[in-house]
Design an enzyme around this catalytic site. Structure first.
Site, PDB file in Angstrom:
ATOM      1  N   GLU A 112    -118.167  47.371  48.929  1.00 47.79           N
ATOM      2  CA  GLU A 112    -117.256  48.324  48.292  1.00 47.79           C
ATOM      3  C   GLU A 112    -117.437  49.907  48.150  1.00 47.79           C
ATOM      4  O   GLU A 112    -117.029  50.572  47.232  1.00 47.79           O
ATOM      5  CB  GLU A 112    -116.923  47.685  46.935  1.00 47.79           C
ATOM      6  CG  GLU A 112    -116.460  46.243  47.032  1.00 47.79           C
ATOM      7  CD  GLU A 112    -116.279  45.554  45.861  1.00 47.79           C
ATOM      8  OE1 GLU A 112    -116.459  46.155  44.833  1.00 47.79           O
ATOM      9  OE2 GLU A 112    -116.027  44.114  45.911  1.00 47.79           O
ATOM     10  N   GLU A 154    -115.349  36.325  50.863  1.00 48.10           N
ATOM     11  CA  GLU A 154    -115.132  35.842  49.408  1.00 48.10           C
ATOM     12  C   GLU A 154    -113.631  35.467  49.177  1.00 48.10           C
ATOM     13  O   GLU A 154    -112.949  35.794  48.172  1.00 48.10           O
ATOM     14  CB  GLU A 154    -115.217  37.145  48.420  1.00 48.10           C
ATOM     15  CG  GLU A 154    -116.373  37.728  48.387  1.00 48.10           C
ATOM     16  CD  GLU A 154    -116.693  38.905  47.617  1.00 48.10           C
ATOM     17  OE1 GLU A 154    -115.785  39.182  46.903  1.00 48.10           O
ATOM     18  OE2 GLU A 154    -117.754  39.615  48.084  1.00 48.10           O
TER      19      GLU A 154
END
Ligand code: G3I
Length: 364
Positions: free
Chosen positions: A157, A273
């Site tokens: 991220e 995810e």
């Protein structure tokens, strides 16, 4: 995985038989997600927490359904590196050992992130020592697990377009301490420490049709191209796939272009995810399950058209354990239903949607 032992097959049939109310109930014929994936050369699995590993019914289901696992939190800095000179591998080791026993691969998550940094880090880190802290952490953690990790989320991220930088990078503690070079330092150190793991850049909000997701796709591509230009060792892109169900249906054109661009950079792709936030859907469970499953099916059918996609992991196996109930609770107070098994470990429509999508995907 080869044929399931009889008791595990019986478990699948028993749990599937309990879903006789579902319209799409050829359950007795249904194989596990793991077996379905194997037919297509696809790893299928889930995030797991240490607490879940203490529940025998859960671990039976986990072994049956998953050919790859990832610790939900247990390898993050805060848990694995509780003091500057102390590492605690107990929880991570438990999952790696479980995976070894059940012939499952393990993803490592993660080596460098702006969240879940320990309090000591914030007190101690300076621009002068941050590169050494990062290298030390990666050498210890990736070194401890070297040879046992299929892929590491080396940097997680790092892109956040809303922070307003021209390069799209997130104004994270790492960026403030080291500038953009922290990403290269992390990948180079991971490569020296565990050359067998596939080194992955992992991020979210890359999938759906929206200006925000498109801007993020472009920023991530520019980061990846820069890494290739600088010969930074990276082999894979992790697409988190935290999807949100709602009235707007994606057509995935921007997403396909993004995947093709990543393929031109010679990257493998992992769906890392996957889940669906149902907080914008009506409470009615049958209707909600239908819309969540439809989004799973549509997304997976699209992403699996790309043979570069080698693994699909959901962010949790059962609705009991989803992070969404804590981070994105529904307004009506009802629990979210984002995963392939419900809180009683019975398959949900998501399970069948995943089966459908994997069954109709090209082999890789
Ligand atoms: O470890 C403490 C524990 O000591 C304490 O008793 C407990 C009290 O609530 O909190 C524990 O820490 C929590 C941790 O999960 C472990 O349960 C944190 O407060 C909580 O913030 C943390 O949330 C995790 C979150 O990442 C932040 O690390 C979620 O479980 C996890 O699902 C989520 O996963 C992230 C991925 O790593 C990256 N991509 C997005 C994804 C969803 O947010």
């Amino acid at each position: 995985m080869g044929a399931l032992p009889l008791n595990r097959r019986a478990f699948v049939k028993q749990s599937l038989a309990c879903t006789a109310g579902f319209a799409w109930a050829q359950e007795a014929q249904t194989t596990s997600l793991r077996e379905a994936g194997k037919e297509k050369g696809l790893l299928v699995g889930t995030a797991v927490s240490n607490a879940q590993l203490q529940r025998p019914n859960f671990t039976t289901l986990l072994a049956e359904q998953s050919s790859i696992v990832v610790p939900e939190n247990e390898m993050k800095w805060q848990l694995i590196h509780p003091a500057p000179e102390r590492f605690d591998f107990t929880r991570g080791d438990a999952l790696v050992s479980f995976a070894g026993t059940h012939d499952e691969k393990v993803r490592g998550h993660n080596l460098c992130w702006h969240e879940q940094l320990p309090a000591w880090f914030n007190q101690l880190a300076t621009p002068q020592n941050a590169a050494d802290l990062l290298r030390h952490h990666i050498r210890e953690v990736a070194g401890h697990y070297a040879g046992r990790i299929q892929s590491w989320d080396v940097v997680n991220e790092a892109v956040h377009v809303a922070d307003g930088r021209p390069d799209g990078l997130r104004k994270s503690p790492w960026l403030r301490l080291l500038g953009p070079q922290y990403i290269d330092i992390a990948f180079r150190t991971a490569s020296e420490t565990d050359p067998r793991a596939l080194l992955t850049y992992n991020d979210y909000d890359l999938e759906q049709d929206s200006p925000e997701h498109e801007a993020k796709r472009q920023a991530v591509l520019s980061l990846l191209r820069g890494m290739r230009d600088r010969n930074v060792p990276i082999q894979a892109l992790g697409i988190q796939s935290h999807l949100k169900a709602g009235p707007k249906v994606s057509e995935w054109a921007g997403f396909h272009r993004f995947l093709e661009a990543a393929e031109r950079l010679n990257l493998q792709i992992f769906v890392t995810e996957l889940d669906v936030d149902d907080s914008a859907l009506p409470g009615d469970i049958a209707e909600r399950d239908r819309q969540v499953a439809d989004l799973y099916r549509d997304y997976l059918q699209n992403v699996l058209r790309h043979r570069s996609v080698k693994a699909v992991l959901t962010w949790g196996l059962t609705d009991r354990d989803t992070w969404l109930n804590h981070f994105k609770p529904r307004q009506d107070g009802m629990p979210q239903r984002p995963l392939p098994f419900d809180a009683d470990l019975k398959p949900t429509p998501v399970f069948y949607a995943m089966q459908d999508a994997i069954r109709t995907a090209p082999a890789r």
